[in-house]
Design an enzyme around this catalytic site. Structure first.
Site, PDB file in Angstrom:
ATOM      1  N   TRP A 155       0.815  -1.220   0.000  1.00  0.00           N
ATOM      2  CA  TRP A 155       0.000   0.000   0.000  1.00  0.00           C
ATOM      3  C   TRP A 155       0.847   1.268   0.000  1.00  0.00           C
ATOM      4  CZ3 TRP A 155       1.736   2.518   4.201  1.00  0.00           C
ATOM      5  CH2 TRP A 155       2.227   1.741   5.259  1.00  0.00           C
ATOM      6  N   ASN A 156       2.157   1.158   0.267  1.00  0.00           N
ATOM      7  CA  ASN A 156       2.878   2.409   0.525  1.00  0.00           C
ATOM      8  C   ASN A 156       3.196   3.226  -0.728  1.00  0.00           C
ATOM      9  OD1 ASN A 156       4.897   0.679  -0.253  1.00  0.00           O
ATOM     10  ND2 ASN A 156       6.367   1.399   1.256  1.00  0.00           N
ATOM     11  N   PRO A 180      -3.473  -5.695  -5.788  1.00  0.00           N
ATOM     12  CA  PRO A 180      -3.030  -4.547  -4.978  1.00  0.00           C
ATOM     13  C   PRO A 180      -3.242  -4.837  -3.497  1.00  0.00           C
ATOM     14  CG  PRO A 180      -5.237  -4.152  -5.827  1.00  0.00           C
ATOM     15  CD  PRO A 180      -4.832  -5.509  -6.337  1.00  0.00           C
ATOM     16  N   GLU A 255      10.871  -7.791  -3.387  1.00  0.00           N
ATOM     17  CA  GLU A 255      11.318  -6.485  -2.879  1.00  0.00           C
ATOM     18  C   GLU A 255      10.760  -6.387  -1.465  1.00  0.00           C
ATOM     19  OE1 GLU A 255      13.190  -4.191  -4.467  1.00  0.00           O
ATOM     20  OE2 GLU A 255      13.349  -5.378  -6.288  1.00  0.00           O
ATOM     21  N   CYS A 289      10.121   1.881   2.229  1.00  0.00           N
ATOM     22  CA  CYS A 289      11.149   0.872   2.529  1.00  0.00           C
ATOM     23  C   CYS A 289      12.542   1.490   2.552  1.00  0.00           C
ATOM     24  CB  CYS A 289      11.076  -0.238   1.502  1.00  0.00           C
ATOM     25  SG  CYS A 289      11.192   0.392  -0.179  1.00  0.00           S
TER      26      CYS A 289
HETATM   27  P1  NAP Z   1       2.610  -6.959   3.335  1.00  0.00           P
HETATM   28  O1  NAP Z   1       1.733  -7.091   4.490  1.00  0.00           O
HETATM   29  O2  NAP Z   1       3.664  -7.981   3.133  1.00  0.00           O
HETATM   30  O3  NAP Z   1       1.619  -6.927   2.058  1.00  0.00           O
HETATM   31  C1  NAP Z   1       2.097  -6.710   0.755  1.00  0.00           C
HETATM   32  C2  NAP Z   1       1.123  -7.322  -0.237  1.00  0.00           C
HETATM   33  O4  NAP Z   1       1.131  -8.737  -0.071  1.00  0.00           O
HETATM   34  C3  NAP Z   1      -0.318  -6.881  -0.038  1.00  0.00           C
HETATM   35  O5  NAP Z   1      -0.937  -6.811  -1.309  1.00  0.00           O
HETATM   36  C4  NAP Z   1      -0.906  -8.028   0.758  1.00  0.00           C
HETATM   37  O6  NAP Z   1      -2.304  -8.166   0.624  1.00  0.00           O
HETATM   38  C5  NAP Z   1      -0.197  -9.197   0.111  1.00  0.00           C
HETATM   39  N1  NAP Z   1      -0.150 -10.417   0.889  1.00  0.00           N
HETATM   40  C6  NAP Z   1      -0.191 -10.565   2.236  1.00  0.00           C
HETATM   41  N2  NAP Z   1      -0.134 -11.884   2.546  1.00  0.00           N
HETATM   42  C7  NAP Z   1      -0.058 -12.565   1.380  1.00  0.00           C
HETATM   43  C8  NAP Z   1       0.012 -13.943   1.028  1.00  0.00           C
HETATM   44  N3  NAP Z   1       0.018 -14.892   1.946  1.00  0.00           N
HETATM   45  N4  NAP Z   1       0.084 -14.288  -0.268  1.00  0.00           N
HETATM   46  C9  NAP Z   1       0.070 -13.338  -1.222  1.00  0.00           C
HETATM   47  N5  NAP Z   1       0.000 -12.008  -0.965  1.00  0.00           N
HETATM   48  C10 NAP Z   1      -0.060 -11.640   0.316  1.00  0.00           C
HETATM   49  O7  NAP Z   1       3.361  -5.565   3.275  1.00  0.00           O
HETATM   50  P2  NAP Z   1       2.761  -4.103   3.439  1.00  0.00           P
HETATM   51  O8  NAP Z   1       2.471  -3.891   4.865  1.00  0.00           O
HETATM   52  O9  NAP Z   1       1.673  -3.869   2.449  1.00  0.00           O
HETATM   53  O10 NAP Z   1       4.000  -3.208   2.968  1.00  0.00           O
HETATM   54  C11 NAP Z   1       4.993  -2.785   3.826  1.00  0.00           C
HETATM   55  C12 NAP Z   1       6.265  -3.580   3.632  1.00  0.00           C
HETATM   56  O11 NAP Z   1       6.670  -3.526   2.262  1.00  0.00           O
HETATM   57  C13 NAP Z   1       7.432  -3.001   4.419  1.00  0.00           C
HETATM   58  O12 NAP Z   1       8.159  -4.039   5.026  1.00  0.00           O
HETATM   59  C14 NAP Z   1       8.275  -2.319   3.338  1.00  0.00           C
HETATM   60  O13 NAP Z   1       9.629  -2.170   3.666  1.00  0.00           O
HETATM   61  C15 NAP Z   1       8.059  -3.219   2.183  1.00  0.00           C
HETATM   62  N6  NAP Z   1       8.358  -2.533   0.921  1.00  0.00           N
HETATM   63  C16 NAP Z   1       9.488  -2.865   0.245  1.00  0.00           C
HETATM   64  C17 NAP Z   1       9.817  -2.205  -0.939  1.00  0.00           C
HETATM   65  C18 NAP Z   1      11.054  -2.559  -1.714  1.00  0.00           C
HETATM   66  O14 NAP Z   1      11.248  -2.010  -2.792  1.00  0.00           O
HETATM   67  N7  NAP Z   1      11.901  -3.455  -1.216  1.00  0.00           N
HETATM   68  C19 NAP Z   1       8.980  -1.202  -1.404  1.00  0.00           C
HETATM   69  C20 NAP Z   1       7.843  -0.885  -0.685  1.00  0.00           C
HETATM   70  C21 NAP Z   1       7.529  -1.564   0.472  1.00  0.00           C
HETATM   71  P3  NAP Z   1      -3.318  -7.517   1.692  1.00  0.00           P
HETATM   72  O15 NAP Z   1      -3.106  -6.055   1.637  1.00  0.00           O
HETATM   73  O16 NAP Z   1      -4.646  -7.939   1.191  1.00  0.00           O
HETATM   74  O17 NAP Z   1      -2.967  -8.099   3.016  1.00  0.00           O
END
Ligand code: NAP
Length: 483
Positions: A155-156, A180, A255, A289
């Site tokens: 979402w970020n 998404p 990522e 991130c």
């Molecule tokens: P998240 O909880 O891991 O969720 C990311 C995505 O994955 C969401 O669409 C989520 O869906 C989905 N998801 C969750 N569980 C899943 C599963 N079991 N199977 C498939 N998809 C699944 O992360 P977030 O809270 O949205 O984002 C924050 C994190 O992203 C932070 O740790 C940040 O550092 C990282 N990030 C990294 C980068 C990079 O470039 N390395 C860039 C941006 C963000 P739902 O929303 O429906 O739960």
């Protein structure tokens, strides 16, 4: 409720058509600045996700691939549609994410940049014949589309993250099934609305599914018709995807999370370092991130640097980003707010000092967390070990170069890092010593479409952006010709 010409449909998109929302279930989408529900998005069924995969499979062309010119046109059309609709896409993004309007609209430009870059460099994916003739053969290298790709985004950066993946997937000729984050599905629907109206991609080339991550994730992990997943999100979910796709040995582009060190030496330009830290740290409300997560300041300049930060932080305005003149919006949800508060409480209890911001007991009962600076942070504190993902600036002191390289690397993560020093040789040594995919020298800037970006260690696998990112969705196939 939100109204927009880009949100006339509030459903998934499969095989070139908006879907019917088969089971009729929806989930609420909130504006974090007001706490109000602004839309209801469909919670799609397992069968719908399977239909999206099947639609993707039908759009995949192997024996008569889409030409470079055709793929370039798709990329250019999406770029142009994003640029032409930057204000409205940014407004939707601002309302579901909470980041300031100007920043949200800037993210749309950033996203358009990935389609632009891929369109300008797509020729690199053309086949080529190698100059040598080993084994008496002429060797041609082809870059084949890997197949239907599952693209899962956080979402970020509701438009930035999908742009990185989708631009490279389309450049490769890969159809995709896109999921998404549940906090921010509206920006994605807006993107699909634009692609529906302004591109002539074949049906099934791009498919949108929304709803329960467990349902969607299961289909994408288990389907043999999805050979690749590109995921941006937490390391925790990334690890799960590695386990869930191991059986089929799928390609994963991951990522994941970060814990960025931001190092300020005593020979640094302290005003520039402070300005860069503010721009870096408070982007997206501290929820990126690449946000600095541990600020290491040389002990000789710690007090003066702390004062410079406090002056800048105290000038910042916090509020609903849609109102224009706001530096910092709300955090995404209560869980995000509680985590930042827990990190602040934990640090103060363990001896950190509050330089700017509010004490935990003085925080309000909305999602607006004031920009906060603390000092005397050490490795036993949660804010040092975990990704805070909020507007908390924790400063720790250091004495020597060796010590700070070791401290910077003292994390399982390896995404972004920053070093501020006037000594070029020292900067080279420190950058080489830091096991991070990105190391800014005298800049707090994050990624750009023109350069590869990605994590070392538990921050991920693969790269997005640059030529490296362009090659993520292709597989090299060699065809040696004997006669
Ligand atoms: P998240 O909880 O891991 O969720 C990311 C995505 O994955 C969401 O669409 C989520 O869906 C989905 N998801 C969750 N569980 C899943 C599963 N079991 N199977 C498939 N998809 C699944 O992360 P977030 O809270 O949205 O984002 C924050 C994190 O992203 C932070 O740790 C940040 O550092 C990282 N990030 C990294 C980068 C990079 O470039 N390395 C860039 C941006 C963000 P739902 O929303 O429906 O739960």
């Amino acid at each position: 409720m939100i109204e927009s010409p880009l949100l006339e449909k509030m459903t998934g998109y499969i095989g070139g058509r908006w879907t019917d929302n088969a089971q009729g279930k929806t989930f609420d989408v909130y504006n974090p600045a007001t706490g109000k529900v602004i839309a209801q998005a469909p919670s799609m069924t397992e069968d719908e996700v399977k239909a999206a995969v099947a639609a993707g499979k039908s759009a995949l062309r192997l024996t008569s691939p889409y030409s470079i010119e055709t793929r370039r046109k798709w990329l250019e059309d999406i770029r142009d549609a994003l640029k032409a609709n930057k204000e409205e896409v940014g407004r939707i993004l601002c309302m579901e994410h909470g980041k300031p309007l100007q920043e949200a609209q800037g993210e749309v430009d950033y996203a358009a940049g990935f389609f632009d870059y891929c369109s300008k460099h797509i020729q690199a994916l053309d086949a080529h014949t190698i100059p040598e003739k080993p084994k008496d053969c002429t060797w041609t290298v082809h870059y084949r589309p890997i197949g239907v790709a599952g693209l899962i985004t956080p979402w970020n950066f509701p438009i930035g993250m999908i742009a990185k993946k989708l631009s490279a997937a389309l450049a490769a000729g890969c159809p995709s099934v896109i999921k998404p984050a549940s906090e921010t599905p509206l920006t994605m629907i807006a993107l699909f609305s634009l692609m529906d109206k302004h591109t002539d991609m074949p049906d099934g080339m791009v498919n949108l599914v929304m709803g329960k991550a467990s349902v969607i994730g299961k289909v994408l992990c288990e389907s043999p018709d999805v050979p690749m997943l590109s995921f941006t999100g937490s390391t925790e979910v990334g690890r799960k995807l590695i386990l869930d796709t191991a059986e089929q040995v799928k390609k994963l582009a991951l990522e994941l999370g970060g814990n960025a060190p931001f190092i300020v030496f005593d020979d640094a330009d302290l005003d520039a370092a402070a300005d860069n830290l503010i721009a870096n740290k408070f982007r997206g409300g501290g929820q990126t991130c690449v946000c600095a997560n541990r600020i290491f300041v040389h002990e000789k300049v710690a007090d003066v640097f702390g004062q410079k930060l406090a002056e800048r932080v105290n000038r910042m305005t916090v509020g609903d980003g849609i109102n224009g003149d706001v530096d910092l919006g709300p955090l995404i949800n209560q869980a995000g707010f509680d985590k930042v508060k827990r990190h602040l409480e934990d640090a103060l209890e363990k001896g950190a000092g509050l330089v700017a911001g509010k004490k935990p007991e003085d925080l309000g009962d909305n999602l607006f967390f004031p920009p906060t600076v603390i000092t005397d942070v050490d490795r036993d504190m949660c804010c040092y070990r975990e990704e805070t993902f909020g507007p908390l600036v924790p400063m720790a002191l250091f004495r020597t170069e060796e010590e700070v390289i070791e401290a910077g690397n003292d994390t399982e993560f390896g995404l972004a890092s920053y070093v501020f020093t006037g000594d070029a040789e020292r900067a080279q040594r420190v950058a080489a010593g830091l096991r991070f995919g990105h190391c800014g020298w005298n800049t707090g800037t994050g990624p750009t479409p023109e350069a590869p970006f990605g994590g070392m260690k538990a921050s991920g696998i693969g790269r997005e952006g640059g030529l490296e990112g362009l090659f993520e969705f292709v597989e090299a196939q060699t065809v040696p010709r004997g006669f």
